[in-house]
Design a protein around this motif. Structure first.
Motif, PDB file in Angstrom:
ATOM      1  N   MET A   1     -79.374   4.840 -59.257  1.00 21.48           N
ATOM      2  CA  MET A   1     -80.641   5.507 -59.529  1.00 21.48           C
ATOM      3  C   MET A   1     -80.358   6.875 -60.151  1.00 21.48           C
ATOM      4  SD  MET A   1     -83.839   5.844 -57.102  1.00 21.48           S
ATOM      5  CE  MET A   1     -85.383   6.020 -57.903  1.00 21.48           C
ATOM      6  N   TYR A   2     -81.135   7.192 -61.142  1.00 23.76           N
ATOM      7  CA  TYR A   2     -80.970   8.458 -61.842  1.00 23.76           C
ATOM      8  C   TYR A   2     -81.985   9.473 -61.325  1.00 23.76           C
ATOM      9  CZ  TYR A   2     -78.449   5.349 -64.959  1.00 23.76           C
ATOM     10  OH  TYR A   2     -77.568   4.426 -65.471  1.00 23.76           O
ATOM     11  N   LYS A   3     -81.753  10.744 -61.669  1.00 22.99           N
ATOM     12  CA  LYS A   3     -82.686  11.793 -61.265  1.00 22.99           C
ATOM     13  C   LYS A   3     -83.140  12.570 -62.496  1.00 22.99           C
ATOM     14  CE  LYS A   3     -79.073  15.089 -59.866  1.00 22.99           C
ATOM     15  NZ  LYS A   3     -78.015  14.498 -60.615  1.00 22.99           N
ATOM     16  N   VAL A   4     -84.217  13.318 -62.340  1.00 25.23           N
ATOM     17  CA  VAL A   4     -84.744  14.120 -63.442  1.00 25.23           C
ATOM     18  C   VAL A   4     -83.646  15.053 -63.949  1.00 25.23           C
ATOM     19  CG1 VAL A   4     -86.415  15.912 -64.044  1.00 25.23           C
ATOM     20  CG2 VAL A   4     -87.127  13.974 -62.628  1.00 25.23           C
ATOM     21  N   GLY A   5     -83.492  15.115 -65.258  1.00 28.26           N
ATOM     22  CA  GLY A   5     -82.473  15.947 -65.885  1.00 28.26           C
ATOM     23  C   GLY A   5     -81.203  15.194 -66.238  1.00 28.26           C
ATOM     24  N   ASP A   6     -81.001  14.007 -65.672  1.00 29.41           N
ATOM     25  CA  ASP A   6     -79.812  13.216 -66.005  1.00 29.41           C
ATOM     26  C   ASP A   6     -79.885  12.756 -67.458  1.00 29.41           C
ATOM     27  OD1 ASP A   6     -78.777  13.413 -63.466  1.00 29.41           O
ATOM     28  OD2 ASP A   6     -79.190  11.335 -62.897  1.00 29.41           O
TER      29      ASP A   6
ATOM     30  N   LYS B   1     -88.505   0.140 -78.028  1.00 32.33           N
ATOM     31  CA  LYS B   1     -87.378   0.788 -77.342  1.00 32.33           C
ATOM     32  C   LYS B   1     -86.076   0.604 -78.117  1.00 32.33           C
ATOM     33  CE  LYS B   1     -89.340   0.576 -72.743  1.00 32.33           C
ATOM     34  NZ  LYS B   1     -89.323  -0.038 -71.429  1.00 32.33           N
ATOM     35  N   SER B   2     -85.985  -0.452 -78.910  1.00 33.19           N
ATOM     36  CA  SER B   2     -84.729  -0.739 -79.604  1.00 33.19           C
ATOM     37  C   SER B   2     -84.355   0.343 -80.609  1.00 33.19           C
ATOM     38  CB  SER B   2     -84.791  -2.104 -80.293  1.00 33.19           C
ATOM     39  OG  SER B   2     -85.631  -2.066 -81.430  1.00 33.19           O
ATOM     40  N   ILE B   3     -85.308   1.134 -81.072  1.00 31.53           N
ATOM     41  CA  ILE B   3     -84.966   2.210 -82.013  1.00 31.53           C
ATOM     42  C   ILE B   3     -84.118   3.287 -81.345  1.00 31.53           C
ATOM     43  CG2 ILE B   3     -86.976   1.807 -83.468  1.00 31.53           C
ATOM     44  CD1 ILE B   3     -88.219   4.336 -82.239  1.00 31.53           C
ATOM     45  N   TYR B   4     -84.092   3.289 -80.017  1.00 27.97           N
ATOM     46  CA  TYR B   4     -83.297   4.262 -79.271  1.00 27.97           C
ATOM     47  C   TYR B   4     -81.936   3.712 -78.834  1.00 27.97           C
ATOM     48  CZ  TYR B   4     -87.734   6.718 -79.075  1.00 27.97           C
ATOM     49  OH  TYR B   4     -88.911   7.354 -79.406  1.00 27.97           O
ATOM     50  N   CYS B   5     -81.613   2.480 -79.214  1.00 27.88           N
ATOM     51  CA  CYS B   5     -80.349   1.862 -78.801  1.00 27.88           C
ATOM     52  C   CYS B   5     -79.155   2.770 -79.101  1.00 27.88           C
ATOM     53  CB  CYS B   5     -80.153   0.520 -79.504  1.00 27.88           C
ATOM     54  SG  CYS B   5     -81.131  -0.813 -78.816  1.00 27.88           S
ATOM     55  N   GLY B   6     -78.299   2.935 -78.103  1.00 29.04           N
ATOM     56  CA  GLY B   6     -77.081   3.722 -78.250  1.00 29.04           C
ATOM     57  C   GLY B   6     -77.271   5.225 -78.138  1.00 29.04           C
ATOM     58  N   GLN B   7     -78.515   5.682 -78.101  1.00 29.25           N
ATOM     59  CA  GLN B   7     -78.763   7.125 -78.056  1.00 29.25           C
ATOM     60  C   GLN B   7     -78.670   7.670 -76.630  1.00 29.25           C
ATOM     61  OE1 GLN B   7     -82.155   8.596 -80.205  1.00 29.25           O
ATOM     62  NE2 GLN B   7     -82.016   6.957 -81.714  1.00 29.25           N
ATOM     63  N   ILE B   8     -78.350   8.944 -76.550  1.00 31.74           N
ATOM     64  CA  ILE B   8     -78.338   9.642 -75.265  1.00 31.74           C
ATOM     65  C   ILE B   8     -79.708  10.271 -75.079  1.00 31.74           C
ATOM     66  CG2 ILE B   8     -77.335  11.537 -73.942  1.00 31.74           C
ATOM     67  CD1 ILE B   8     -74.714  10.998 -75.511  1.00 31.74           C
ATOM     68  N   MET B   9     -80.333   9.978 -73.950  1.00 27.24           N
ATOM     69  CA  MET B   9     -81.691  10.433 -73.666  1.00 27.24           C
ATOM     70  C   MET B   9     -81.683  11.177 -72.329  1.00 27.24           C
ATOM     71  SD  MET B   9     -83.411   8.799 -76.194  1.00 27.24           S
ATOM     72  CE  MET B   9     -85.027   8.158 -75.832  1.00 27.24           C
ATOM     73  N   THR B  10     -82.731  11.952 -72.084  1.00 28.86           N
ATOM     74  CA  THR B  10     -82.841  12.768 -70.880  1.00 28.86           C
ATOM     75  C   THR B  10     -83.980  12.258 -70.006  1.00 28.86           C
ATOM     76  OG1 THR B  10     -82.181  14.666 -72.222  1.00 28.86           O
ATOM     77  CG2 THR B  10     -83.056  15.142 -70.037  1.00 28.86           C
ATOM     78  N   ILE B  11     -83.704  12.052 -68.711  1.00 23.94           N
ATOM     79  CA  ILE B  11     -84.741  11.644 -67.772  1.00 23.94           C
ATOM     80  C   ILE B  11     -85.676  12.838 -67.559  1.00 23.94           C
ATOM     81  CG2 ILE B  11     -85.262  10.833 -65.428  1.00 23.94           C
ATOM     82  CD1 ILE B  11     -83.605   8.775 -66.959  1.00 23.94           C
TER      83      ILE B  11
END
Length: 91
Positions: free
Chosen positions: A1-6, A40-50
């Motif tokens: 599980m991830y948290k805000v800011g991850d 969502k596939s347009i974001y494949c491989g990208q680093i995103m922020t929760i």
């Protein structure tokens, strides 16, 4: 599980193309019923922020701007981000 800011990496384009339902549809259906579709596939491989976690445990990503809900299965894992220090901050 991830948290805000991850920071998380969205699954790769190769994964998306190989796992689409029936090999030809535009989405992948996960075991929890959530969908990874064309939007969502347009974001494949990208680093995103929760940015936020909804009451039902879905993730809202800062870079998404569409307010899509993402399940944990959409990500390859978390990413450690290096902090950059400006030269003027050192002196």
């Amino acid at each position: 599980m991830y948290k805000v800011g991850d920071h998380v990496r969205v699954k790769s384009k190769e994964w998306y193309l190989a796992n689409r339902d029936n090999g030809i549809s535009k989405w992948v259906t996960f075991s929890d019923g959530s969908i990874f579709g064309l939007a969502k596939s347009i974001y494949c491989g990208q680093i995103m922020t929760i940015e936020e976690i909804s009451e039902d445990g879905q993730y809202i990503l800062e870079e998404d701007n569409a307010g899509m809900h993402w399940s944990e299965e959409c990500f390859e894992g978390s990413v450690v981000m290096d902090k950059f220090i400006k030269a003027e901050d050192i002196y």
